[in-house]
Enzyme design. Structure first.
Site, PDB file in Angstrom:
ATOM      1  N   TYR A  29      29.090  99.059 -55.133  1.00 41.20           N
ATOM      2  CA  TYR A  29      29.122  99.545 -53.748  1.00 41.20           C
ATOM      3  C   TYR A  29      30.249  98.838 -52.983  1.00 41.20           C
ATOM      4  O   TYR A  29      30.004  97.891 -52.241  1.00 41.20           O
ATOM      5  CB  TYR A  29      27.786  99.274 -53.059  1.00 41.20           C
ATOM      6  CG  TYR A  29      26.589  99.857 -53.783  1.00 41.20           C
ATOM      7  CD1 TYR A  29      26.333 101.224 -53.765  1.00 41.20           C
ATOM      8  CD2 TYR A  29      25.716  99.026 -54.479  1.00 41.20           C
ATOM      9  CE1 TYR A  29      25.227 101.753 -54.417  1.00 41.20           C
ATOM     10  CE2 TYR A  29      24.607  99.549 -55.140  1.00 41.20           C
ATOM     11  CZ  TYR A  29      24.372 100.910 -55.108  1.00 41.20           C
ATOM     12  OH  TYR A  29      23.280 101.430 -55.756  1.00 41.20           O
ATOM     13  N   TRP A  83      22.550 100.759 -43.497  1.00 33.00           N
ATOM     14  CA  TRP A  83      21.369  99.910 -43.346  1.00 33.00           C
ATOM     15  C   TRP A  83      21.526  98.606 -44.080  1.00 33.00           C
ATOM     16  O   TRP A  83      20.924  97.604 -43.713  1.00 33.00           O
ATOM     17  CB  TRP A  83      20.085 100.656 -43.665  1.00 33.00           C
ATOM     18  CG  TRP A  83      19.681 100.970 -45.074  1.00 33.00           C
ATOM     19  CD1 TRP A  83      20.483 101.277 -46.126  1.00 33.00           C
ATOM     20  CD2 TRP A  83      18.323 101.044 -45.548  1.00 33.00           C
ATOM     21  NE1 TRP A  83      19.714 101.550 -47.241  1.00 33.00           N
ATOM     22  CE2 TRP A  83      18.382 101.418 -46.908  1.00 33.00           C
ATOM     23  CE3 TRP A  83      17.081 100.854 -44.961  1.00 33.00           C
ATOM     24  CZ2 TRP A  83      17.239 101.583 -47.687  1.00 33.00           C
ATOM     25  CZ3 TRP A  83      15.940 101.024 -45.747  1.00 33.00           C
ATOM     26  CH2 TRP A  83      16.025 101.382 -47.086  1.00 33.00           C
ATOM     27  N   ASP A  84      22.404  98.575 -45.105  1.00 35.24           N
ATOM     28  CA  ASP A  84      22.730  97.295 -45.726  1.00 35.24           C
ATOM     29  C   ASP A  84      23.295  96.329 -44.691  1.00 35.24           C
ATOM     30  O   ASP A  84      22.890  95.161 -44.631  1.00 35.24           O
ATOM     31  CB  ASP A  84      23.758  97.493 -46.848  1.00 35.24           C
ATOM     32  CG  ASP A  84      23.197  98.228 -48.041  1.00 35.24           C
ATOM     33  OD1 ASP A  84      22.933  97.590 -49.070  1.00 35.24           O
ATOM     34  OD2 ASP A  84      23.013  99.453 -47.947  1.00 35.24           O
ATOM     35  N   GLN A  99      21.652 106.781 -42.494  1.00 31.34           N
ATOM     36  CA  GLN A  99      20.656 105.970 -43.186  1.00 31.34           C
ATOM     37  C   GLN A  99      19.630 105.460 -42.180  1.00 31.34           C
ATOM     38  O   GLN A  99      19.792 105.655 -40.967  1.00 31.34           O
ATOM     39  CB  GLN A  99      21.329 104.799 -43.934  1.00 31.34           C
ATOM     40  CG  GLN A  99      21.813 105.179 -45.318  1.00 31.34           C
ATOM     41  CD  GLN A  99      22.261 103.995 -46.140  1.00 31.34           C
ATOM     42  OE1 GLN A  99      22.806 103.026 -45.628  1.00 31.34           O
ATOM     43  NE2 GLN A  99      22.066 104.085 -47.448  1.00 31.34           N
ATOM     44  N   ASP A 156      16.808 106.544 -52.590  1.00 34.88           N
ATOM     45  CA  ASP A 156      17.531 107.724 -53.037  1.00 34.88           C
ATOM     46  C   ASP A 156      16.788 108.596 -54.045  1.00 34.88           C
ATOM     47  O   ASP A 156      16.811 109.816 -53.955  1.00 34.88           O
ATOM     48  CB  ASP A 156      18.857 107.314 -53.672  1.00 34.88           C
ATOM     49  CG  ASP A 156      19.722 106.482 -52.758  1.00 34.88           C
ATOM     50  OD1 ASP A 156      19.226 106.004 -51.731  1.00 34.88           O
ATOM     51  OD2 ASP A 156      20.899 106.288 -53.085  1.00 34.88           O
ATOM     52  N   ARG A 208      19.243 104.936 -63.734  1.00 34.87           N
ATOM     53  CA  ARG A 208      19.839 105.627 -62.602  1.00 34.87           C
ATOM     54  C   ARG A 208      19.237 107.028 -62.456  1.00 34.87           C
ATOM     55  O   ARG A 208      18.521 107.502 -63.335  1.00 34.87           O
ATOM     56  CB  ARG A 208      21.366 105.732 -62.798  1.00 34.87           C
ATOM     57  CG  ARG A 208      22.084 104.403 -62.987  1.00 34.87           C
ATOM     58  CD  ARG A 208      22.069 103.556 -61.751  1.00 34.87           C
ATOM     59  NE  ARG A 208      22.782 104.198 -60.646  1.00 34.87           N
ATOM     60  CZ  ARG A 208      22.840 103.704 -59.409  1.00 34.87           C
ATOM     61  NH1 ARG A 208      22.207 102.577 -59.123  1.00 34.87           N
ATOM     62  NH2 ARG A 208      23.503 104.336 -58.464  1.00 34.87           N
ATOM     63  N   TYR A 266      15.750 103.606 -60.800  1.00 34.52           N
ATOM     64  CA  TYR A 266      16.116 103.540 -59.381  1.00 34.52           C
ATOM     65  C   TYR A 266      15.079 104.188 -58.467  1.00 34.52           C
ATOM     66  O   TYR A 266      14.889 105.401 -58.481  1.00 34.52           O
ATOM     67  CB  TYR A 266      17.456 104.264 -59.267  1.00 34.52           C
ATOM     68  CG  TYR A 266      18.368 103.877 -58.147  1.00 34.52           C
ATOM     69  CD1 TYR A 266      18.897 102.595 -58.057  1.00 34.52           C
ATOM     70  CD2 TYR A 266      18.744 104.816 -57.201  1.00 34.52           C
ATOM     71  CE1 TYR A 266      19.782 102.272 -57.031  1.00 34.52           C
ATOM     72  CE2 TYR A 266      19.631 104.504 -56.183  1.00 34.52           C
ATOM     73  CZ  TYR A 266      20.133 103.231 -56.105  1.00 34.52           C
ATOM     74  OH  TYR A 266      21.004 102.914 -55.099  1.00 34.52           O
ATOM     75  N   TRP A 267      14.401 103.383 -57.655  1.00 31.87           N
ATOM     76  CA  TRP A 267      13.452 103.803 -56.628  1.00 31.87           C
ATOM     77  C   TRP A 267      12.250 104.580 -57.163  1.00 31.87           C
ATOM     78  O   TRP A 267      11.496 105.157 -56.393  1.00 31.87           O
ATOM     79  CB  TRP A 267      14.131 104.616 -55.522  1.00 31.87           C
ATOM     80  CG  TRP A 267      15.001 103.787 -54.628  1.00 31.87           C
ATOM     81  CD1 TRP A 267      16.360 103.797 -54.553  1.00 31.87           C
ATOM     82  CD2 TRP A 267      14.567 102.804 -53.667  1.00 31.87           C
ATOM     83  NE1 TRP A 267      16.810 102.883 -53.624  1.00 31.87           N
ATOM     84  CE2 TRP A 267      15.717 102.261 -53.065  1.00 31.87           C
ATOM     85  CE3 TRP A 267      13.306 102.332 -53.269  1.00 31.87           C
ATOM     86  CZ2 TRP A 267      15.667 101.277 -52.078  1.00 31.87           C
ATOM     87  CZ3 TRP A 267      13.250 101.346 -52.281  1.00 31.87           C
ATOM     88  CH2 TRP A 267      14.424 100.833 -51.705  1.00 31.87           C
ATOM     89  N   GLU A 323      19.820  93.473 -57.029  1.00 33.43           N
ATOM     90  CA  GLU A 323      19.665  94.669 -56.208  1.00 33.43           C
ATOM     91  C   GLU A 323      18.192  95.079 -56.167  1.00 33.43           C
ATOM     92  O   GLU A 323      17.651  95.372 -55.100  1.00 33.43           O
ATOM     93  CB  GLU A 323      20.520  95.791 -56.791  1.00 33.43           C
ATOM     94  CG  GLU A 323      20.476  97.086 -56.021  1.00 33.43           C
ATOM     95  CD  GLU A 323      21.334  98.166 -56.675  1.00 33.43           C
ATOM     96  OE1 GLU A 323      21.400  99.265 -56.093  1.00 33.43           O
ATOM     97  OE2 GLU A 323      21.923  97.927 -57.747  1.00 33.43           O
TER      98      GLU A 323
END
Length: 480
Positions: free
Chosen positions: A50, A56-57, A133, A195, A228, A379-380, A423
């Site tokens: 990234y 929002w980061d 975001q 995401d 991912r 991821y999420w 992360e």
């Protein structure tokens, strides 16, 4: 003295800023991450995966940076808000022009913000994405101000940030009220920040994916494909973003519109913070507190599932609540105005079999442990993330669950250090996933290190996260 040493050496001038010893390895490691990710005006989430500024980061990063340098924390937020569009939206990415186009996808030439976004008032001199975001920004601005009110007043920080934040909230509360009940809708899964959540599977199923040959996934250069999003989901993400761009970023016409509990809870939290900012600037703040309280009621009316003990997403296009439990549905615990029975049910859900806190999991998983789509590494879709753990820790403290908050704080700090400020992590083992040296993980580690576990008050903040002004007022006096 190198720049890392500047932030790890105690000085008389900054003696009150530091709670942990400046030589504490966890503190030093977090500082090194933030220094490595600093670009001179903002902080990237990670140098490889990234390489730009994320919305929002940066808000979470500023919350941590305030303990090291309130000036740098202010600069972080000022850089982000300088890229705000005239319609009020804060874009989810502000692109660094020195980064090659093929380093990240979708790149500036995909979003075409300065041309496709012209009608919405995209800036001419900086390239951004066109989506948004979660709105953590007013909360971040308030906490950064409280870290050094003298510096903030001297620089006019709040006075400059307030109108931008007010415009941002106005955009969300009006342009994004696609369900007509007052809550903001996200028009792309990336906007909600989680995401690849299984909560998006049903709403996304209506979207025809973009052809695989039409884009190249740069994310797979930095992570294993099995961790991912799938190519099918990614094709749908690209299609939604391209359609939104081709509609010149006008809201209301897309196939995907979802009212998300975490997104709206953070908007409500930031309304409370914006009320505190208004009060600091000499207005009453009561209209914003009243709005936050009203939105809290609407959130519960629209998204609360009493039987499940969790807030759900509402698919605005498909109608009805999405039958999935995700950590997003626990984030409203952050809000001070929830009914006691709702708080109790949320805590029971977080510490029950669906999320396993206090028993099976070290940090809250991003998705239901018992859900069919659960995957501890993808991821999420199951891994634990540090920003959601931080939000739940804040929520537990807000509602007096201090022992549980203390335990979550200790787990957060332990896993952050042993994972290399990852992360995200396996929720059971704490094994690092995704990138290491991640910006918000390091920043929120610093925030918890600088927080007294007994009452949740940061020495640099001086007051609780949420503040209310005495008395009740009418809707006038502090505007939008």
């Amino acid at each position: 003295m190198d720049r890392t040493a500047l932030f790890t050496t105690r000085s008389a001038e900054r003696a009150l800023v530091y709670d942990p010893p400046p030589t504490d390895p966890l503190h030093v490691g977090a500082v090194r991450v933030l220094e490595a990710n600093w670009t001179g005006t903002s902080t990237v989430p990670s140098r490889g995966l990234y390489p730009h500024q994320w919305s929002w980061d940066s808000a979470f990063i500023a919350i941590g940076l305030r303990h090291l340098s309130p000036l740098r924390a202010q600069t972080e937020l000022e850089t982000l808000l300088a890229a705000q569009w005239d319609d009020g939206r804060i874009p989810h990415i502000v692109f660094n022009p020195s980064v090659p186009l093929d380093a990240y996808f979708p790149s500036p030439d995909f979003w075409r913000s300065s041309t496709a976004g012209r009608a919405a008032g995209a800036p001419r001199t900086v390239q951004t994405s066109g989506i948004v975001q979660p709105p953590v920004h007013a909360l971040a601005v308030w906490l950064v101000h409280r870290a050094d009110p003298g510096l903030s007043h001297a620089r006019g920080f709040l006075a400059r940030m307030y109108p931008r934040l007010a415009a941002w909230h106005r955009y969300l509360l009006h342009r994004r009220d696609l369900g007509g009940a007052g809550l903001a809708s996200v028009v792309h899964p990336w906007e909600q920040g989680m995401d690849n959540s299984p909560c998006w599977d049903a709403p996304l199923a209506r979207v025809t994916p973009a052809p695989a040959r039409s884009f190249r996934r740069a994310d797979l250069d930095h992570g294993a494909a099995e961790d991912r999003p799938t190519d099918l989901d990614y094709g749908r993400y690209v299609r939604l973003a391209a359609d939104y761009r081709d509609a010149e970023y006008q809201d209301g016409g897309g196939e995907f519109a979802v009212e998300d509990p975490a997104f709206n809870a953070l908007l409500i939290a930031s309304e409370h913070a914006l009320a505190a900012i208004a009060h600091e600037l000499g207005a009453t703040g009561t209209a914003r507190h009243a709005r936050a309280e009203r939105l809290t009621r609407v959130l519960r009316e629209r998204l609360w599932d009493q039987a499940a003990g969790v807030f759900r997403c509402r698919d605005v296009r498909g109608g009805g609540l999405v039958p999935e439990r995700s950590v997003s549905g626990l984030v409203p615990l952050l809000l001070p105005g929830l009914p006691r029975e709702t708080v109790a049910a949320l805590v029971d859900t977080a510490y029950g079999p669906h999320f396993g806190l206090g028993s099976g999991t070290r940090l809250p998983p991003s998705y239901d442990l018992l859900g069919e789509a659960f995957d501890p590494h993808r991821y999420w879709r199951g891994p634990a993330w540090f920003n959601t753990a931080w939000l739940l820790e804040r929520g537990l403290r807000t509602h007096g669950e201090l022992a549980r908050a203390d335990a979550l704080r200790e787990a957060f700090l332990d896993v952050a250090g042993t994972s290399g400020y990852a992360e995200y992590v396996d929720p059971f083992t704490g094994e690092a996933c995704g990138a290491t040296g991640f910006g918000w993980t390091a920043a929120l580690t610093l925030d918890l290190l600088h927080t007294r576990p007994d009452d949740g008050v940061s020495r640099t903040a001086g007051q609780h996260t949420f503040e209310t002004t005495s008395g009740q007022g009418n809707e006038g006096g502090d505007g939008e």
